[in-house]
Motif scaffolding. Structure first.
Motif, PDB file in Angstrom:
ATOM      1  N   ARG B 212     -91.298 100.791 -85.019  1.00  9.80           N
ATOM      2  CA  ARG B 212     -92.212 101.418 -84.165  1.00  9.80           C
ATOM      3  C   ARG B 212     -91.648 102.205 -82.793  1.00  9.80           C
ATOM      4  NH1 ARG B 212     -97.639  98.004 -84.267  1.00  9.80           N
ATOM      5  NH2 ARG B 212     -96.311  96.672 -82.838  1.00  9.80           N
ATOM      6  N   LEU B 213     -90.456 101.611 -82.459  1.00  7.56           N
ATOM      7  CA  LEU B 213     -89.857 101.989 -81.210  1.00  7.56           C
ATOM      8  C   LEU B 213     -88.500 102.854 -81.700  1.00  7.56           C
ATOM      9  CD1 LEU B 213     -90.421  98.534 -79.560  1.00  7.56           C
ATOM     10  CD2 LEU B 213     -91.882 100.481 -79.509  1.00  7.56           C
ATOM     11  N   THR B 214     -88.171 103.236 -80.338  1.00  6.85           N
ATOM     12  CA  THR B 214     -86.915 104.235 -80.749  1.00  6.85           C
ATOM     13  C   THR B 214     -85.715 103.141 -80.839  1.00  6.85           C
ATOM     14  OG1 THR B 214     -85.303 105.866 -79.673  1.00  6.85           O
ATOM     15  CG2 THR B 214     -86.600 104.453 -78.184  1.00  6.85           C
ATOM     16  N   SER B 215     -84.592 103.684 -81.193  1.00  3.74           N
ATOM     17  CA  SER B 215     -83.161 102.937 -81.139  1.00  3.74           C
ATOM     18  C   SER B 215     -82.382 103.197 -79.889  1.00  3.74           C
ATOM     19  CB  SER B 215     -82.216 103.198 -82.385  1.00  3.74           C
ATOM     20  OG  SER B 215     -82.139 104.593 -82.442  1.00  3.74           O
ATOM     21  N   GLY B 216     -83.139 104.175 -79.157  1.00  7.10           N
ATOM     22  CA  GLY B 216     -82.185 104.913 -77.968  1.00  7.10           C
ATOM     23  C   GLY B 216     -81.463 106.159 -78.446  1.00  7.10           C
ATOM     24  N   GLY B 217     -80.772 106.456 -77.545  1.00 11.46           N
ATOM     25  CA  GLY B 217     -79.822 108.018 -77.631  1.00 11.46           C
ATOM     26  C   GLY B 217     -79.127 107.823 -76.759  1.00 11.46           C
ATOM     27  N   SER B 218     -78.132 108.908 -76.784  1.00 10.06           N
ATOM     28  CA  SER B 218     -77.707 109.420 -77.958  1.00 10.06           C
ATOM     29  C   SER B 218     -76.939 108.764 -78.708  1.00 10.06           C
ATOM     30  CB  SER B 218     -76.990 110.846 -77.409  1.00 10.06           C
ATOM     31  OG  SER B 218     -75.921 110.844 -77.023  1.00 10.06           O
ATOM     32  N   SER B 219     -76.300 107.798 -78.477  1.00 12.64           N
ATOM     33  CA  SER B 219     -75.565 106.791 -79.547  1.00 12.64           C
ATOM     34  C   SER B 219     -76.498 106.041 -80.296  1.00 12.64           C
ATOM     35  CB  SER B 219     -74.407 106.116 -78.957  1.00 12.64           C
ATOM     36  OG  SER B 219     -73.794 106.965 -77.904  1.00 12.64           O
ATOM     37  N   GLY B 220     -77.673 106.540 -80.574  1.00 13.44           N
ATOM     38  CA  GLY B 220     -78.637 105.650 -81.376  1.00 13.44           C
ATOM     39  C   GLY B 220     -78.396 105.154 -82.482  1.00 13.44           C
ATOM     40  N   GLY B 221     -77.552 106.017 -83.330  1.00 12.35           N
ATOM     41  CA  GLY B 221     -77.108 105.503 -84.816  1.00 12.35           C
ATOM     42  C   GLY B 221     -76.211 104.332 -84.631  1.00 12.35           C
ATOM     43  N   GLU B 222     -75.369 104.325 -83.829  1.00 16.02           N
ATOM     44  CA  GLU B 222     -74.581 103.111 -83.149  1.00 16.02           C
ATOM     45  C   GLU B 222     -75.331 102.017 -82.961  1.00 16.02           C
ATOM     46  OE1 GLU B 222     -71.329 102.224 -83.376  1.00 16.02           O
ATOM     47  OE2 GLU B 222     -71.134 104.313 -84.277  1.00 16.02           O
ATOM     48  N   GLY B 223     -76.220 102.155 -81.938  1.00 12.88           N
ATOM     49  CA  GLY B 223     -77.016 101.164 -81.681  1.00 12.88           C
ATOM     50  C   GLY B 223     -78.063 100.104 -82.776  1.00 12.88           C
ATOM     51  N   ALA B 224     -78.389 101.100 -83.611  1.00 13.99           N
ATOM     52  CA  ALA B 224     -79.231 100.657 -84.649  1.00 13.99           C
ATOM     53  C   ALA B 224     -78.393  99.890 -85.690  1.00 13.99           C
ATOM     54  CB  ALA B 224     -79.949 102.071 -85.343  1.00 13.99           C
ATOM     55  N   LEU B 225     -77.264 100.709 -85.993  1.00 17.62           N
ATOM     56  CA  LEU B 225     -76.331 100.029 -86.866  1.00 17.62           C
ATOM     57  C   LEU B 225     -75.740  98.768 -86.395  1.00 17.62           C
ATOM     58  CD1 LEU B 225     -74.700 100.415 -89.903  1.00 17.62           C
ATOM     59  CD2 LEU B 225     -72.917 101.353 -88.305  1.00 17.62           C
ATOM     60  N   ILE B 226     -75.323  98.573 -85.126  1.00 19.72           N
ATOM     61  CA  ILE B 226     -74.720  97.511 -84.850  1.00 19.72           C
ATOM     62  C   ILE B 226     -75.708  96.401 -84.714  1.00 19.72           C
ATOM     63  CG2 ILE B 226     -73.293  96.249 -83.247  1.00 19.72           C
ATOM     64  CD1 ILE B 226     -72.109  99.057 -82.348  1.00 19.72           C
ATOM     65  N   GLY B 227     -76.842  96.943 -84.250  1.00 22.39           N
ATOM     66  CA  GLY B 227     -78.145  95.938 -84.128  1.00 22.39           C
ATOM     67  C   GLY B 227     -78.622  95.396 -85.555  1.00 22.39           C
ATOM     68  N   MET B 228     -78.522  96.228 -86.621  1.00 23.37           N
ATOM     69  CA  MET B 228     -78.528  95.666 -87.863  1.00 23.37           C
ATOM     70  C   MET B 228     -77.342  94.838 -88.604  1.00 23.37           C
ATOM     71  SD  MET B 228     -81.632  96.595 -89.414  1.00 23.37           S
ATOM     72  CE  MET B 228     -81.248  96.837 -91.062  1.00 23.37           C
ATOM     73  N   LYS B 229     -76.420  94.546 -87.819  1.00 28.89           N
ATOM     74  CA  LYS B 229     -75.226  93.864 -88.116  1.00 28.89           C
ATOM     75  C   LYS B 229     -74.568  94.656 -89.188  1.00 28.89           C
ATOM     76  CE  LYS B 229     -76.785  89.240 -86.325  1.00 28.89           C
ATOM     77  NZ  LYS B 229     -76.302  89.888 -85.017  1.00 28.89           N
ATOM     78  N   GLY B 230     -74.804  95.787 -89.223  1.00 33.28           N
ATOM     79  CA  GLY B 230     -73.884  96.904 -90.039  1.00 33.28           C
ATOM     80  C   GLY B 230     -72.800  97.349 -89.622  1.00 33.28           C
ATOM     81  N   SER B 231     -72.342  96.966 -88.414  1.00 31.18           N
ATOM     82  CA  SER B 231     -70.956  97.067 -87.963  1.00 31.18           C
ATOM     83  C   SER B 231     -70.891  95.967 -86.840  1.00 31.18           C
ATOM     84  CB  SER B 231     -71.004  98.449 -87.067  1.00 31.18           C
ATOM     85  OG  SER B 231     -69.929  98.787 -86.321  1.00 31.18           O
ATOM     86  N   PRO B 232     -69.515  95.606 -86.623  1.00 34.19           N
ATOM     87  CA  PRO B 232     -69.285  94.655 -85.843  1.00 34.19           C
ATOM     88  C   PRO B 232     -68.644  95.272 -84.253  1.00 34.19           C
ATOM     89  CG  PRO B 232     -67.220  94.805 -87.085  1.00 34.19           C
ATOM     90  CD  PRO B 232     -68.270  95.951 -87.595  1.00 34.19           C
ATOM     91  N   LEU B 233     -68.415  96.566 -84.319  1.00 34.09           N
ATOM     92  CA  LEU B 233     -67.972  97.058 -83.185  1.00 34.09           C
ATOM     93  C   LEU B 233     -68.214  98.801 -83.355  1.00 34.09           C
ATOM     94  CD1 LEU B 233     -66.252  96.715 -80.409  1.00 34.09           C
ATOM     95  CD2 LEU B 233     -64.439  97.141 -81.712  1.00 34.09           C
ATOM     96  N   GLY B 234     -68.586  99.484 -82.417  1.00 27.64           N
ATOM     97  CA  GLY B 234     -68.821 100.865 -82.589  1.00 27.64           C
ATOM     98  C   GLY B 234     -68.357 101.616 -81.310  1.00 27.64           C
ATOM     99  N   PHE B 235     -68.221 102.943 -81.127  1.00 26.02           N
ATOM    100  CA  PHE B 235     -67.761 103.754 -80.253  1.00 26.02           C
ATOM    101  C   PHE B 235     -69.045 104.966 -79.967  1.00 26.02           C
ATOM    102  CE2 PHE B 235     -63.962 101.613 -80.768  1.00 26.02           C
ATOM    103  CZ  PHE B 235     -63.456 101.361 -79.355  1.00 26.02           C
ATOM    104  N   GLY B 236     -69.474 104.889 -78.881  1.00 28.41           N
ATOM    105  CA  GLY B 236     -70.667 105.860 -78.480  1.00 28.41           C
ATOM    106  C   GLY B 236     -70.030 106.896 -77.371  1.00 28.41           C
ATOM    107  N   THR B 237     -70.504 107.730 -77.107  1.00 26.16           N
ATOM    108  CA  THR B 237     -70.347 108.554 -75.816  1.00 26.16           C
ATOM    109  C   THR B 237     -71.632 108.377 -74.728  1.00 26.16           C
ATOM    110  OG1 THR B 237     -71.219 110.488 -76.511  1.00 26.16           O
ATOM    111  CG2 THR B 237     -68.924 110.149 -77.014  1.00 26.16           C
ATOM    112  N   ASP B 238     -71.238 108.554 -73.529  1.00 27.91           N
ATOM    113  CA  ASP B 238     -72.288 108.560 -72.544  1.00 27.91           C
ATOM    114  C   ASP B 238     -72.251 109.470 -71.351  1.00 27.91           C
ATOM    115  OD1 ASP B 238     -73.742 107.398 -70.081  1.00 27.91           O
ATOM    116  OD2 ASP B 238     -73.731 105.472 -71.030  1.00 27.91           O
ATOM    117  N   ILE B 239     -73.272 110.437 -71.038  1.00 28.19           N
ATOM    118  CA  ILE B 239     -73.251 111.238 -70.102  1.00 28.19           C
ATOM    119  C   ILE B 239     -74.297 110.863 -69.060  1.00 28.19           C
ATOM    120  CG2 ILE B 239     -74.248 113.119 -71.048  1.00 28.19           C
ATOM    121  CD1 ILE B 239     -72.527 115.284 -70.015  1.00 28.19           C
TER     122      ILE B 239
END
Lengths: 563, 563
Positions: B212-239
């Protein structure tokens, strides 16, 4: 009630007179010679006004002065008085000072001597060394006009801020804490955006070696003063060559560090907040060691704790020493021309002398064939005119003073609207792409150097000519490309006009590359430029301050032992 | 002749379907549960679709995976296949991927295994580790839409550039050369300027722990994927928080380095060339060690030789190790509120837990009373709207698609003219002054810390709530101040909503600070937010990456041994 403002001519004259009035009567030159009567005012000409001790002190290198002032052999007060005297002579002869504060300096020097007497050690690495500062630095007790009549009696053009004569730039504090003695602020061209130094307050800053010529700009007061040996070490700023040009034109060493290495916080500036190409602060010195001492001292003070833009990157002594005494062959590249303006023969000869000297010492020298330099120069010009000249115009409007003729580009761009935020962003993207292309080229040389590294430094002109006539410094392309790319730029002297008799003949045979090139070669004349300093630029990659400080010292040592 | 463009709905559907079509049939989830029927899709819910080996591999920390793949114990191919499978499940459940390239990844993994078999050593420090990338990264063979329908089939919105599916961002090359296996690009909100992840291509990226909640953003796909253990390490960006928000909302560790430390060159971006506050690239990881491995690996590759904006500042292992195992007491500061929005009780409890744990281990904790944070947040907003939204509007105009409702500020600023170059400069000056004020405050704490240093790190909220409802992430003040000041920001998980039974009662008694605060507290409900991750931010001065990587690992270790 504010009284009606006086005409700019009156305000400028008052300011000019008040500065001169700070020179003690015994230090006045009774019958100032005309320019024609005394072209060269360095060396023996100036000696007539100085005592033997004063000559000895002021002709000592900064490193040798420090070896005496930090060990109690020389008193800070004596050193300070000697440089004050010689600076006063310099100002009368070449108009190089905006602010004089000899009394405060002598008080400070006495304080340093008292400290040494009590503790038996110096207060810091610059104990007792007089240091001159470009007028952009704010120093307690004196004002900052930056050459604008409208800034007289204000803080950066604003009245009643409470900062007038009270605020100090961060680097000023660092220098004081290191034991430096501050005593003068040196002349700048109003706007800072000229390679000559002229304004309506001090007039025109002359080249001490040949007063028909410019001392360069925008740190032209620094160049002239140190060239006159009225200062052993000084600081300028550089956004298109403003440290390196006056250094080159006065036979000095100069460093333009990459941005965010040395603290700029709290300096007055033009177009403050323009961040596409940042102006940087850096040293000018009669010796390469002076540059290194300046940079090392500042970085030891952890400037990242007082200036939020400074990178936390301590001085690497090992990197400096490795460059100063290379254990294995290095690889340099030579760029004799940027394809827009060719250097005149004494500059070309200097470049070839540096290259051949390095080859003689087993270093490799390859040809530099970089991406377009025209693009880099165009980008710098786009950046410098982003605001359509509005900042400069409003500074002139404060007093209704006229801009110097060298600023004709201001008229050219007037009427052009300011650029929009998205256009500023476009320029930033173009700059970034240009930096990337150049970096890729530089890294690609790894295949040619034989060192396993990209080219260590590029040898090239800093200016196409050994200085220029008044209103004659037309081409900043050889310095500004370094700013567009934010590289580490250094200059070193390689001789003087007149060192080679064949020059006149060579220049006569020259065929120009284009209009600008032709104009510059036409205005150059070995006889008119007699005695002018010839310099060469050594450029390293971004943030290579330690390497370049080591290399410029190494190369200058080789040149001295291979005249 | 170009055919008339299809409606954006059709183009988006095609793109969405083509991505889903890259998931092998055997990896499809037959009857996708509704959000209400399956709020939490992590852990045991996902396990039903995985083999025991796949569960073991995907639930291994990045450092432990590397200890096996770099020593030949695990095959890169097996690891890659397991993460591809789990990423495919994640995408079906939370819509976290823009690009899938499992086949290329498996080929790359086979190549790595062959290399290991032949040479008996890994190709680099990331040998065989799958690494996920936010969609801003350009990767050969796939496109970059950045969530814009108008970017489908183009290179950053332009057709026929020759870069389509061919160009790679510089960091991509570095990761490949280090042995990383690239296999997916993750979802972003169009414009990147949202703290939730929504666009017209993948829809809305859900929080795996509570859909029901957001995974956040803008690197929300990274957050959700690593949160699902679908990735062991990822890169996002932050402004403005775009790495740290998704990391926090998914129970991960995240690092926002200072600008110019890690290579951003060649990423797609919004408002490219806006240089007042630079977007930065950084890692998200289930462990703090993962962050360190990411940063250390990149810096070992000398990114300053491929990205002209990267500072030459090698990774300092000693600085990292000193922070990881402090030999003398440190001093932290706690900021429980920024005075604009107070954190809800589980976040506050997390902050106090971190502080008390540190005190228990003999570290000092003082109160943080900094200069105004409102000013910093206002400055960020001024920077983000300098171009009046023109860049975003033109991206939407390519396909006529509508912006997400979270971008209502675009409507608010439409009609406002773009800022002028001199106004951009004004903002830059204001930012510099704010950075200076804050730095002065930070350095002034040296008198209070007892360590001889300024405060080592500030403990504060990263978000006022443990995530947010859809269209409910309203306040980025706790993340954006770090960007305004270009500091080193890290986040670490400290628990989950529901850990403490008293919370509901505490929240009921809350009195708001103001309208925004009231709105955020009203929208928070411990029952609705059940299971949501709680995180805390640790902020260091600018360019303190090694120190902060060490500290976040140290603190997280203390928290684990002091539950």
């Amino acid at each position: 009630m504010s009284s009606p403002q006086q005409p700019w001519q009156v305000l400028a004259q008052k300011k000019r007179d008040s500065t001169l009035a700070l020179i003690p009567p015994s230090w006045r030159i009774p019958n100032l010679p005309s320019i024609q009567d005394q072209l060269d005012v360095t060396g023996s000409y100036t000696h007539q006004f100085l005592s033997q001790t004063e000559i000895e002190i002021t002709e000592t290198t900064p490193e040798a002065i420090l070896s005496k002032t930090t060990t109690g052999l020389w008193k800070a007060e004596d050193v300070t008085r000697a440089f004050c005297h010689r600076a006063a002579l310099a100002h009368q002869l070449v108009h190089c000072l905006h602010e004089i504060f000899f009394d405060a300096a002598i008080e400070d020097a006495k304080g340093l001597d008292a400290y040494y007497a009590e503790h038996g050690k110096p207060v810091g690495p610059l104990h007792g060394l007089p240091v001159s500062l470009k007028d952009q630095f704010h120093v307690k007790g004196v004002e900052t006009t930056m050459g604008y009549v409208g800034w007289i009696g204000t803080f950066e053009g604003k009245k009643g801020t409470g900062n007038e004569k009270a605020y100090e730039s961060e680097l000023v504090g660092i220098l004081r804490r290191a034991g430096a003695v501050l005593y003068v602020k040196t002349s700048v061209p109003h706007t800072l955006m000229m390679a000559e130094t002229a304004n309506n307050i001090v007039g025109y800053t002359l080249n001490p070696r040949n007063r028909r010529l410019t001392s360069g700009g925008s740190s032209g007061g620094e160049g002239a003063l140190i060239g006159m040996k009225g200062s052993p070490l000084g600081f300028g700023t550089d956004i298109g060559g403003s440290i390196r040009i006056p250094a080159a034109l006065n036979g000095l060493y100069g460093l333009r560090p990459s941005s965010s290495r040395l603290p700029y916080h709290g300096l007055a500036n033009s177009m403050d907040g323009q961040s596409s190409i940042l102006s940087v602060v850096g040293p000018l010195s009669p010796t390469p060691t002076g540059l290194r001492i300046a940079v090392e001292t500042i970085l030891q003070a952890q400037p990242w704790l007082v200036d939020p833009l400074v990178i936390e990157k301590p001085f690497s002594t090992s990197t400096y020493l490795n460059a100063l005494a290379p254990k294995t062959p290095l690889c340099f590249a030579v760029m004799e021309t940027d394809g827009v303006v060719n250097p005149v023969s004494p500059i070309l000869r200097g470049i070839r002398k540096v290259a051949s000297t390095l080859e003689k010492h087993d270093h490799k020298v390859i040809k530099w064939t970089p991406p377009s330099h025209s693009t880099l120069i165009d980008l710098a010009m786009r950046v410098f005119t982003l605001d359509g000249g509005s900042d400069m115009r409003s500074a002139f409007a404060l007093s209704d003073e006229p801009p110097a003729p060298q600023l004709s580009f201001l008229a050219d761009i007037s009427g052009a609207p300011e650029k929009l935020a998205s256009e500023v962003a476009e320029v930033n993207v173009a700059l970034r792409e240009a930096r990337k292309n150049y970096l890729d080229y530089w890294v690609s040389t790894t295949e040619l150097t034989g060192t396993g590294r990209p080219v260590d430094a590029v040898i090239c002109p800093l200016a196409p000519t050994p200085g220029a006539r008044r209103e004659g410094y037309k081409y900043v392309g050889y310095s500004a490309w370094v700013n567009s790319l934010d590289l580490t730029g250094t200059v070193l002297p390689v001789g003087s006009v007149g060192d080679d008799e064949k020059e006149k003949e060579e220049e006569g045979r020259y065929e120009g590359l284009g209009e600008m090139d032709r104009e510059i070669h036409d205005s150059y004349d070995p006889e008119f430029f007699a005695g002018a300093h010839c310099s060469v630029q050594l450029v390293g990659r971004r943030l290579q301050e330690e390497t370049m400080l080591g290399l410029v010292e190494y190369v200058s040592g080789l040149l001295k032992s291979n005249p």
